[in-house]
Motif scaffolding. Structure first.
Motif, PDB file in Angstrom:
ATOM      1  N   SER A  50      28.312  70.580  70.368  1.00 41.44           N
ATOM      2  CA  SER A  50      28.153  69.710  69.202  1.00 41.44           C
ATOM      3  C   SER A  50      29.216  69.969  68.141  1.00 41.44           C
ATOM      4  N   GLY A  51      30.466  70.068  68.599  1.00 42.76           N
ATOM      5  CA  GLY A  51      31.569  70.232  67.668  1.00 42.76           C
ATOM      6  C   GLY A  51      32.119  71.630  67.556  1.00 42.76           C
ATOM      7  N   ASP A  52      31.374  72.632  68.017  1.00 42.58           N
ATOM      8  CA  ASP A  52      31.914  73.989  68.123  1.00 42.58           C
ATOM      9  C   ASP A  52      32.538  74.107  69.508  1.00 42.58           C
ATOM     10  N   LEU A  53      33.810  74.453  69.570  1.00 42.25           N
ATOM     11  CA  LEU A  53      34.600  74.279  70.780  1.00 42.25           C
ATOM     12  C   LEU A  53      35.131  75.605  71.306  1.00 42.25           C
ATOM     13  N   LEU A  54      35.141  75.731  72.638  1.00 46.33           N
ATOM     14  CA  LEU A  54      35.731  76.887  73.302  1.00 46.33           C
ATOM     15  C   LEU A  54      36.581  76.384  74.456  1.00 46.33           C
ATOM     16  N   ASN A  55      37.858  76.739  74.421  1.00 46.32           N
ATOM     17  CA  ASN A  55      38.819  76.279  75.424  1.00 46.32           C
ATOM     18  C   ASN A  55      39.316  77.479  76.211  1.00 46.32           C
ATOM     19  N   SER A  56      39.042  77.495  77.527  1.00 51.28           N
ATOM     20  CA  SER A  56      39.483  78.634  78.333  1.00 51.28           C
ATOM     21  C   SER A  56      40.997  78.617  78.515  1.00 51.28           C
ATOM     22  N   ALA A  57      41.555  77.456  78.837  1.00 51.14           N
ATOM     23  CA  ALA A  57      43.005  77.230  78.965  1.00 51.14           C
ATOM     24  C   ALA A  57      43.740  78.394  79.620  1.00 51.14           C
ATOM     25  N   PRO A  58      43.356  78.805  80.863  1.00 52.32           N
ATOM     26  CA  PRO A  58      44.038  79.941  81.481  1.00 52.32           C
ATOM     27  C   PRO A  58      45.441  79.608  81.970  1.00 52.32           C
ATOM     28  N   ASP A  59      45.738  78.341  82.191  1.00 48.71           N
ATOM     29  CA  ASP A  59      47.037  77.916  82.682  1.00 48.71           C
ATOM     30  C   ASP A  59      47.964  77.671  81.490  1.00 48.71           C
ATOM     31  N   PRO A  60      49.080  78.425  81.388  1.00 54.01           N
ATOM     32  CA  PRO A  60      49.996  78.222  80.252  1.00 54.01           C
ATOM     33  C   PRO A  60      50.525  76.796  80.161  1.00 54.01           C
ATOM     34  N   GLY A  61      50.500  76.082  81.274  1.00 50.71           N
ATOM     35  CA  GLY A  61      50.995  74.717  81.259  1.00 50.71           C
ATOM     36  C   GLY A  61      49.990  73.694  80.790  1.00 50.71           C
ATOM     37  N   THR A  62      48.729  74.133  80.571  1.00 48.46           N
ATOM     38  CA  THR A  62      47.698  73.209  80.118  1.00 48.46           C
ATOM     39  C   THR A  62      47.929  72.831  78.658  1.00 48.46           C
ATOM     40  N   ALA A  63      47.933  71.555  78.388  1.00 48.13           N
ATOM     41  CA  ALA A  63      48.189  71.093  77.025  1.00 48.13           C
ATOM     42  C   ALA A  63      47.030  71.449  76.100  1.00 48.13           C
ATOM     43  N   PRO A  64      47.320  71.779  74.848  1.00 51.44           N
ATOM     44  CA  PRO A  64      46.241  72.006  73.885  1.00 51.44           C
ATOM     45  C   PRO A  64      45.398  70.741  73.704  1.00 51.44           C
ATOM     46  N   VAL A  65      44.187  70.942  73.225  1.00 51.33           N
ATOM     47  CA  VAL A  65      43.285  69.826  72.957  1.00 51.33           C
ATOM     48  C   VAL A  65      43.429  69.438  71.486  1.00 51.33           C
ATOM     49  N   GLU A  66      43.677  68.158  71.240  1.00 54.59           N
ATOM     50  CA  GLU A  66      43.789  67.675  69.867  1.00 54.59           C
ATOM     51  C   GLU A  66      42.390  67.414  69.309  1.00 54.59           C
ATOM     52  N   VAL A  67      42.078  68.033  68.196  1.00 56.43           N
ATOM     53  CA  VAL A  67      40.731  67.970  67.623  1.00 56.43           C
ATOM     54  C   VAL A  67      40.804  67.375  66.221  1.00 56.43           C
ATOM     55  N   ALA A  68      39.987  66.368  65.961  1.00 57.07           N
ATOM     56  CA  ALA A  68      39.886  65.801  64.611  1.00 57.07           C
ATOM     57  C   ALA A  68      38.936  66.653  63.778  1.00 57.07           C
ATOM     58  N   LEU A  69      39.293  66.874  62.524  1.00 59.40           N
ATOM     59  CA  LEU A  69      38.462  67.624  61.589  1.00 59.40           C
ATOM     60  C   LEU A  69      37.614  66.631  60.801  1.00 59.40           C
ATOM     61  N   GLU A  70      36.321  66.667  61.040  1.00 54.78           N
ATOM     62  CA  GLU A  70      35.427  65.651  60.466  1.00 54.78           C
ATOM     63  C   GLU A  70      35.382  65.714  58.947  1.00 54.78           C
ATOM     64  N   HIS A  71      35.463  64.553  58.331  1.00 55.81           N
ATOM     65  CA  HIS A  71      35.343  64.455  56.877  1.00 55.81           C
ATOM     66  C   HIS A  71      33.944  64.909  56.465  1.00 55.81           C
ATOM     67  N   PRO A  72      33.826  65.837  55.518  1.00 61.77           N
ATOM     68  CA  PRO A  72      32.502  66.375  55.173  1.00 61.77           C
ATOM     69  C   PRO A  72      31.565  65.368  54.522  1.00 61.77           C
ATOM     70  N   TYR A  73      32.102  64.242  54.020  1.00 64.89           N
ATOM     71  CA  TYR A  73      31.238  63.247  53.386  1.00 64.89           C
ATOM     72  C   TYR A  73      31.151  61.937  54.168  1.00 64.89           C
ATOM     73  N   ASP A  74      31.903  61.830  55.274  1.00 65.57           N
ATOM     74  CA  ASP A  74      31.899  60.601  56.062  1.00 65.57           C
ATOM     75  C   ASP A  74      32.232  60.962  57.503  1.00 65.57           C
ATOM     76  N   SER A  75      31.216  61.048  58.360  1.00 65.26           N
ATOM     77  CA  SER A  75      31.406  61.505  59.736  1.00 65.26           C
ATOM     78  C   SER A  75      32.238  60.535  60.571  1.00 65.26           C
ATOM     79  N   SER A  76      32.491  59.332  60.065  1.00 71.86           N
ATOM     80  CA  SER A  76      33.306  58.370  60.803  1.00 71.86           C
ATOM     81  C   SER A  76      34.798  58.564  60.539  1.00 71.86           C
ATOM     82  N   ARG A  77      35.137  59.481  59.643  1.00 73.63           N
ATOM     83  CA  ARG A  77      36.530  59.716  59.269  1.00 73.63           C
ATOM     84  C   ARG A  77      36.918  61.167  59.523  1.00 73.63           C
ATOM     85  N   ALA A  78      38.219  61.408  59.539  1.00 71.42           N
ATOM     86  CA  ALA A  78      38.745  62.762  59.703  1.00 71.42           C
ATOM     87  C   ALA A  78      39.609  63.116  58.500  1.00 71.42           C
TER      88      ALA A  78
END
Length: 294
Positions: A169-197
């Motif tokens: 539910s928004g707390d994320l854990l990325n194992s990413a053991p392969d150095p070639g694996t691209a990072p995951v792009e994560v939006a930071l939710e607006h604290p007053y509007d969950s539809s925005r970042a």
């Protein structure tokens, strides 16, 4: 889905929604084992069920044997209790119940805010043994979801599933053991509007956890991040994010940022952070590699 083509195993556990993504579908035996890990954690730590281990501590004082993970939780909470001068505490459960965040989810305060008992007065936490001098309501929600994510990741690794991504539910854990694996792009939710970042961040190997006053909020300005010294919700911080090597530490520090400045926490923890205050300004560590929108 963090990576195109990956498959997802979704389920509910400890009051939240979990999504575990892997390159290939998880076999049934792995799914069953993951659900067992979640059930065992809930049976130990849930303050919402009368048969949990911590429920016994709420009924009467004594010594209580907890699972192996308690040996890591105790020192973490002990350090954050010290750094926050008692504001962040595992004894916050009674304060939450007082304001309506109880087993029945009444969301109706039973009275004015109730400070948590002082750790040094009522609790001794030695490894996996809790000893109490009076009934206390233990709540490890500030770090528990993160610890469970770490336990699930360890189970996947033990089963030979090195690449995986866990979204609790928004707390994320990325194992990413392969150095070639691209990072995951994560939006930071607006604290007053969950539809925005308010920004974006790239998550490589490790954990990104958040805490916000708009999550688990109810009544007239009540929310779940309480100051243990007063029993009242924190009013100075509205949202925080923490990145660390484990989800347990990231989860705990995301809450700790409501009480302690990130620079002070950095003196004792290896992590990066972003804190958004109710007056609209933000503070962050120089290595919190993201973009804040104007």
């Amino acid at each position: 889905m963090p990576h195109p083509g990956w498959t997802e195993f979704s389920f509910d556990g400890i009051g939240t929604r979990w999504e575990i993504s892997t390159p290939s579908p998880l076999p049934g035996r792995h799914r069953r084992r993951l659900l067992e890990v979640v059930a065992d954690y809930d049976a130990a730590w849930s303050r919402f069920r009368p048969d949990s281990l911590v429920a016994g501590a709420a009924r009467q004082p004594g010594s209580f044997q907890l699972p192996a993970g308690a040996a890591a939780l105790g020192p973490l909470y002990g350090t954050l209790y010290r750094l926050s001068n008692g504001a962040m505490t595992p004894l916050i459960g009674g304060s939450l119940e007082q304001l309506g965040y109880d087993a029945a989810y009444s969301l109706r305060p039973a009275g004015p805010p109730l400070p948590a008992p002082r750790w040094e007065d009522v609790l001794d936490w030695d490894g996996t043994v809790l000893t109490t001098s009076k009934p206390v309501v233990i709540d490890v929600g500030a770090a528990g979801k993160g610890q469970l994510a770490d336990l699930l990741s360890a189970e996947l690794l033990a089963g030979g599933i090195g690449e995986h991504f866990i979204d609790a539910s928004g707390d994320l854990l990325n194992s990413a053991p392969d150095p070639g694996t691209a990072p995951v792009e994560v939006a930071l939710e607006h604290p007053y509007d969950s539809s925005r970042a308010i920004g974006m961040i790239s998550l490589g190997a490790g954990a990104l956890c958040a805490s916000a006053a708009n999550r688990r909020a109810w009544g007239d300005g009540l929310h779940h991040v309480l100051d243990g010294s007063t029993g009242a919700p924190v009013r100075t911080v509205v949202a925080s994010w923490a990145m660390a090597g484990t989800a347990m530490v990231a989860d705990a520090l995301a809450t700790a940022l409501f009480f302690v400045e990130g620079a002070r926490l950095r003196e004792e923890f290896d992590f990066s952070w972003l804190t958004v205050y109710t007056d609209g300004h933000a503070e962050y560590s120089t290595d919190f590699e993201g973009v804040l929108f104007s």
